[in-house]
Scaffold this motif. Structure first.
Motif, PDB file in Angstrom:
ATOM      1  N   ALA A 107       0.855  -1.189   0.000  1.00 48.69           N
ATOM      2  CA  ALA A 107       0.000   0.000   0.000  1.00 48.69           C
ATOM      3  C   ALA A 107       0.886   1.231   0.000  1.00 48.69           C
ATOM      4  O   ALA A 107       1.929   1.251   0.663  1.00 48.69           O
ATOM      5  N   CYS A 108       0.475   2.246  -0.730  1.00 48.42           N
ATOM      6  CA  CYS A 108       1.249   3.491  -0.697  1.00 48.42           C
ATOM      7  C   CYS A 108       1.070   4.135   0.675  1.00 48.42           C
ATOM      8  O   CYS A 108      -0.051   4.308   1.143  1.00 48.42           O
ATOM      9  N   PRO A 109       2.176   4.525   1.323  1.00 45.52           N
ATOM     10  CA  PRO A 109       2.079   5.050   2.689  1.00 45.52           C
ATOM     11  C   PRO A 109       1.910   6.560   2.761  1.00 45.52           C
ATOM     12  O   PRO A 109       1.837   7.113   3.849  1.00 45.52           O
ATOM     13  N   ASP A 112       0.860  10.673   2.340  1.00 42.51           N
ATOM     14  CA  ASP A 112      -0.277  11.494   2.764  1.00 42.51           C
ATOM     15  C   ASP A 112      -1.024  11.973   1.515  1.00 42.51           C
ATOM     16  O   ASP A 112      -0.848  13.097   1.050  1.00 42.51           O
ATOM     17  N   CYS A 113      -1.837  11.089   0.997  1.00 40.34           N
ATOM     18  CA  CYS A 113      -2.551  11.313  -0.261  1.00 40.34           C
ATOM     19  C   CYS A 113      -3.869  10.560  -0.146  1.00 40.34           C
ATOM     20  O   CYS A 113      -3.892   9.431   0.363  1.00 40.34           O
ATOM     21  N   PRO A 114      -4.964  11.154  -0.584  1.00 38.05           N
ATOM     22  CA  PRO A 114      -6.260  10.483  -0.402  1.00 38.05           C
ATOM     23  C   PRO A 114      -6.407   9.194  -1.196  1.00 38.05           C
ATOM     24  O   PRO A 114      -7.280   8.381  -0.889  1.00 38.05           O
ATOM     25  N   ASP A 115      -5.547   8.963  -2.186  1.00 35.15           N
ATOM     26  CA  ASP A 115      -5.773   7.836  -3.099  1.00 35.15           C
ATOM     27  C   ASP A 115      -5.407   6.480  -2.492  1.00 35.15           C
ATOM     28  O   ASP A 115      -5.929   5.447  -2.915  1.00 35.15           O
ATOM     29  N   THR A 116      -4.497   6.454  -1.524  1.00 33.55           N
ATOM     30  CA  THR A 116      -4.044   5.206  -0.875  1.00 33.55           C
ATOM     31  C   THR A 116      -4.022   4.046  -1.877  1.00 33.55           C
ATOM     32  O   THR A 116      -4.829   3.117  -1.828  1.00 33.55           O
ATOM     33  N   CYS A 117      -3.056   4.108  -2.774  1.00 36.37           N
ATOM     34  CA  CYS A 117      -2.979   3.129  -3.866  1.00 36.37           C
ATOM     35  C   CYS A 117      -2.495   1.768  -3.364  1.00 36.37           C
ATOM     36  O   CYS A 117      -1.692   1.677  -2.431  1.00 36.37           O
ATOM     37  N   ALA A 118      -2.959   0.742  -4.040  1.00 35.35           N
ATOM     38  CA  ALA A 118      -2.439  -0.612  -3.807  1.00 35.35           C
ATOM     39  C   ALA A 118      -1.213  -0.794  -4.702  1.00 35.35           C
ATOM     40  O   ALA A 118      -1.270  -0.539  -5.909  1.00 35.35           O
ATOM     41  N   LEU A 157       0.000   4.434 -10.749  1.00 36.07           N
ATOM     42  CA  LEU A 157       0.509   5.244  -9.638  1.00 36.07           C
ATOM     43  C   LEU A 157       0.852   6.635 -10.166  1.00 36.07           C
ATOM     44  O   LEU A 157       1.015   6.834 -11.375  1.00 36.07           O
ATOM     45  N   CYS A 158       1.018   7.569  -9.249  1.00 39.59           N
ATOM     46  CA  CYS A 158       1.489   8.893  -9.663  1.00 39.59           C
ATOM     47  C   CYS A 158       2.984   8.805  -9.975  1.00 39.59           C
ATOM     48  O   CYS A 158       3.660   7.825  -9.637  1.00 39.59           O
ATOM     49  N   THR A 159       3.483   9.849 -10.610  1.00 42.47           N
ATOM     50  CA  THR A 159       4.910   9.881 -10.985  1.00 42.47           C
ATOM     51  C   THR A 159       5.795   9.714  -9.762  1.00 42.47           C
ATOM     52  O   THR A 159       6.831   9.049  -9.819  1.00 42.47           O
ATOM     53  N   LYS A 160       5.370  10.317  -8.631  1.00 40.91           N
ATOM     54  CA  LYS A 160       6.225  10.307  -7.433  1.00 40.91           C
ATOM     55  C   LYS A 160       6.489   8.880  -6.959  1.00 40.91           C
ATOM     56  O   LYS A 160       7.633   8.469  -6.781  1.00 40.91           O
ATOM     57  N   VAL A 161       5.416   8.134  -6.773  1.00 40.35           N
ATOM     58  CA  VAL A 161       5.589   6.825  -6.134  1.00 40.35           C
ATOM     59  C   VAL A 161       6.024   5.769  -7.139  1.00 40.35           C
ATOM     60  O   VAL A 161       6.605   4.751  -6.770  1.00 40.35           O
ATOM     61  N   SER A 162       5.823   6.027  -8.433  1.00 39.82           N
ATOM     62  CA  SER A 162       6.407   5.079  -9.378  1.00 39.82           C
ATOM     63  C   SER A 162       7.931   5.129  -9.307  1.00 39.82           C
ATOM     64  O   SER A 162       8.605   4.245  -9.817  1.00 39.82           O
TER      65      SER A 162
HETATM   66  S1  SF4 Z   1       0.881   6.293  -5.366  1.00 37.02           S
HETATM   67 FE1  SF4 Z   1       0.712   8.495  -5.618  1.00 37.02          FE
HETATM   68  S2  SF4 Z   1      -1.466   8.769  -6.133  1.00 37.02           S
HETATM   69 FE2  SF4 Z   1      -1.271   6.753  -5.213  1.00 37.02          FE
HETATM   70  S3  SF4 Z   1      -1.642   7.067  -3.011  1.00 37.02           S
HETATM   71 FE3  SF4 Z   1       0.562   7.186  -3.327  1.00 37.02          FE
HETATM   72  S4  SF4 Z   1       0.983   9.365  -3.553  1.00 37.02           S
HETATM   73 FE4  SF4 Z   1      -1.208   9.058  -3.914  1.00 37.02          FE
END
Ligand code: SF4
Length: 688
Positions: free
Chosen positions: A16-18, A20-26, A52-57
């Motif tokens: 899970a993405c940890p 502080d973002c509302p999307d809480t991606c798997a 995923l967003c650019t940041k967490v990719s």
């Molecule tokens: S991967 Fe990016 S878009 Fe998804 S929860 Fe994390 S910060 Fe948010």
């Protein structure tokens, strides 16, 4: 997909993405021979949908970053010099425990935990850490820095941090994106809004800044910062005068209608237009759209509550859906935060009972600058003698950072920082302890943007000598002589404890996520989790606190036009490739951002002789910082956008935008007022 990290073959591990973002991606992490080679979105999780967003990719890049902290470090130079030497874990933990014990013997409240949402995980956040500080009797921390004004406003109006299910935005016919740059900070919601748009929905962005999101909406309402309540009240005025009301819903499911009606009738569009700095017709048109389109949905976000009247503004906006009966449909209503839907057993995780009847004082994290500089007094209690920082970087993110730095520079302050990198705060520590990233530990997650629980499995072994937050606090507890059984709980036990029987843990183990069983239209028939069971236009609890029980527009502390010396209002939204102060040190992301930027409208730039690309000084009575100007239509006249949050040491002159923000607090929730800030901007000569 496999779920363990013990064999050398290629594996895919669910997480899970940890952040502080509302999307809480798997997440799905691909691991080869024990090395994480790719972090991607889980295609099986409908909210993540494989993206995923650019940041967490770039999470693998961040995890193996050459500057990752790999060993405990002890300060070896003067405080703030950034000079440290490696030490063993035992030496570091023994010394920390001895120093904390000595302070605690005088008064444990002189020890302050300082943490926020560096991880949103329930386990590596406030589980073992909270147990440790409760057992110690340390000061409590009011964790206000992001969302407390809006959160409290929701509690006072709807009864909790509850709202629409995000997936239903796709079926709305009108979407108000209020105070949010969804493309930058709520990407997966934006995909739903796009789907609605393709199906004929009108999408309106309400934001002082012309964001990338505003560019792609049908309309953009570029109101002045801190005037959202005035706009909401004027919308109500129009709903009333045109009778676009759901009288039955109001009668059955709301409280305080007469008082709200009287208040709203004081806000004709002409008055609000003057306050908000927008055309009267824009308010009239928006009210008509909201009053006559079904389903109508509001995606509110936290940007707009970072001003003096932020709580009142959220309350005013949260009243709108009940007035038109928008809650009757699944695709109608409002979503600011869904976190109140999750049945987390915080008492079991955090064990406040370990305080054993002691009444520890509470310090507000948003006034850390002032509080570190306060002497002991009967009102304040003991001077802060030690700060243990985890999941946070207060020197970069807390307001009025000149004072925050001064506080952390105190020679007599003992500071321990648990971190991945040597941040601005770590530079001022006595000890820096290397912590694991999300790829290296167990955790379990709620979300504030959807209603799924996610489990995070470790994908790789800890990098270097990094240890989990939980393990560090367990080890400290042992050294402090805390022998309560709860300090022996392992992380998987803590994951199970978070929800107990309320969530199917086997499903989390098998699938990685589990959806809460909630109705599609939670308030179609009222049933709000308030004391009255109604949407409370009037809040008796606020009235009892001496506040106005009915929402109103409270002007900013620093109202535009009130200061000749500082004539420009400044907001400080996040740069698109950073997440608060996380990711600023990821080279590929920082390269995209370039350097700290101030967006300024040509009407404000030209008289100051400022051109795009020029270095400028942004200043007020609290301090100054330097950055590059971008003369841009993203800024409205009279408002500058200081994009954040850069690490101070990575920006020019070793400061960032929080050098000028203030430590005053919001009307409710004790939140910071980052966007209630007047400044002046001056061009710097070339080479300065
Ligand atoms: S991967 Fe990016 S878009 Fe998804 S929860 Fe994390 S910060 Fe948010």
């Amino acid at each position: 997909m496999t779920n363990t990290a013990t064999t050398p073959a290629t594996q895919q591990v669910r997480g899970a993405c940890p952040h502080d973002c509302p999307d809480t991606c798997a997440l799905v992490t691909t691991v080869e021979s024990g090395v994480a080679i790719r972090v991607a979105g889980n295609p099986d999780h409908r909210h993540t949908d494989g993206a995923l967003c650019t940041k967490v990719s770039r999470y693998a890049e961040r995890t193996y970053h050459p500057e990752r902290l790999l060993t405990p470090l002890k300060r070896s130079g003067p405080k703030g010099s950034g000079q440290f030497e490696p030490v063993g874990w035992d030496e570091a933990l023994d010394d920390i425990a001895t120093r904390l014990q000595a302070i605690a013997a005088r008064d444990p409240q002189a020890i302050l935990p300082y943490s926020y949402a560096g991880t949103m995980g329930q386990v590596q956040g406030e589980a073992m850490a909270a147990r440790f500080f409760h057992r110690l009797g340390a000061s409590l921390l009011d964790r206000t820095i992001c969302a407390s004004a809006g959160g409290e406003a929701l509690v006072q109006t709807l009864g909790g941090k509850v709202g629409m299910k995000v997936e239903h935005f796709a079926q709305a016919k009108l979407i108000l994106i209020w105070g949010s740059n969804s493309i930058g900070s709520n990407l997966h919601f934006w995909r739903l809004a796009q789907q609605a748009k393709r199906d004929g929905a009108r999408v309106v962005c309400i934001d002082p800044r012309r964001t990338e999101t505003a560019d792609k909406c049908h309309d953009h309402v570029a109101l002045r910062p801190g005037t959202d309540a005035a706009l909401a009240l004027a919308l109500m005025h129009q709903l009333i005068t045109h009778d676009w009301l759901d009288h039955d819903y109001i009668a059955q499911h709301t409280l305080g209608w007469d008082a709200l009606r009287e208040r709203a009738l004081q806000w004709p569009p002409e008055r609000a237009a003057e306050v908000c700095g927008i055309p009267v017709q824009q308010i009239v048109d928006l009210a008509q759209a909201y009053g006559t389109t079904r389903p109508a949905a509001i995606r509110l976000n936290y940007g707009m509550q970072r001003v003096r009247g932020g709580g009142n503004a959220v309350r005013a906006i949260a009243c709108l859906p009940a007035l038109v009966g928008a809650w009757r449909e699944a695709a109608g209503g409002l979503l600011l935060s869904a976190s109140g839907h999750f049945p987390v057993n915080r008492a079991a995780l955090q064990r406040p009972d370990l305080l054993a009847g002691r009444r520890a004082r509470t310090l507000n994290m948003s006034t850390i600058g002032d509080d570190l500089l306060r002497d002991a007094s009967p009102e304040f209690g003991p001077q802060v003698a030690a700060v243990i920082v985890y999941n946070s970087n207060p020197v970069a993110v807390a307001p009025e950072s000149g004072k925050v730095v001064q506080g952390f520079e105190r020679e007599d302050l003992f500071t321990v920082v648990l971190e991945h990198f040597q941040t601005d705060t770590a530079d001022l520590a006595d000890y820096i302890l290397p912590a694991t990233t999300q790829l290296e530990h167990w955790d379990i997650h709620t979300s504030y943007g959807h209603t799924d629980v996610l489990l995070n499995r470790p994908a790789i072994a800890p990098v270097g000598q990094a240890r989990t937050n939980t393990d560090i606090f367990r080890a400290l507890a042992r050294r402090m002589g805390f022998d309560d059984a709860c300090f022996a709980d392992d992380d998987l036990t803590l994951c199970r404890t978070a929800f107990g029987d309320a969530v199917n843990f086997q499903q989390l183990l098998d699938q990685g996520f589990a959806t809460l069983d909630l109705p599609d239209a939670p308030f179609a028939h009222g049933g709000f989790p308030t004391a009255s069971g109604r949407c409370e236009f009037f809040s008796a609890r606020l009235a009892a606190q001496g506040q106005d029980g009915v929402p109103d527009h409270l002007p900013n502390f620093e109202t535009p036009g009130s200061s000749a010396a500082f004539p420009l209002a400044m907001i400080s939204p996040p740069a698109r490739n950073f997440l608060n102060s996380s990711f600023v040190n990821v080279t590929s992301l920082r390269d995209i951002e370039g350097e700290p930027l101030l967006e300024i409208h040509a009407d404000d730039a030209t008289p100051r002789g400022i051109v795009s690309g020029q270095m400028v000084r942004v200043f007020n009575q609290r301090g100054e910082y330097r950055c590059k100007a971008s003369v841009s239509r993203r800024a409205r006249p009279g408002v500058v956008n200081g994009l954040g949050i850069w690490w101070r040491k990575l920006g020019p002159a070793g400061t960032n935008v929080n050098q000028v923000t203030s430590q005053r607090l919001t009307d409710m929730g004790g939140g910071p007022v980052f966007y209630d800030c007047l400044v002046e901007v001056a061009a710097l000569p070339e080479g300065a």
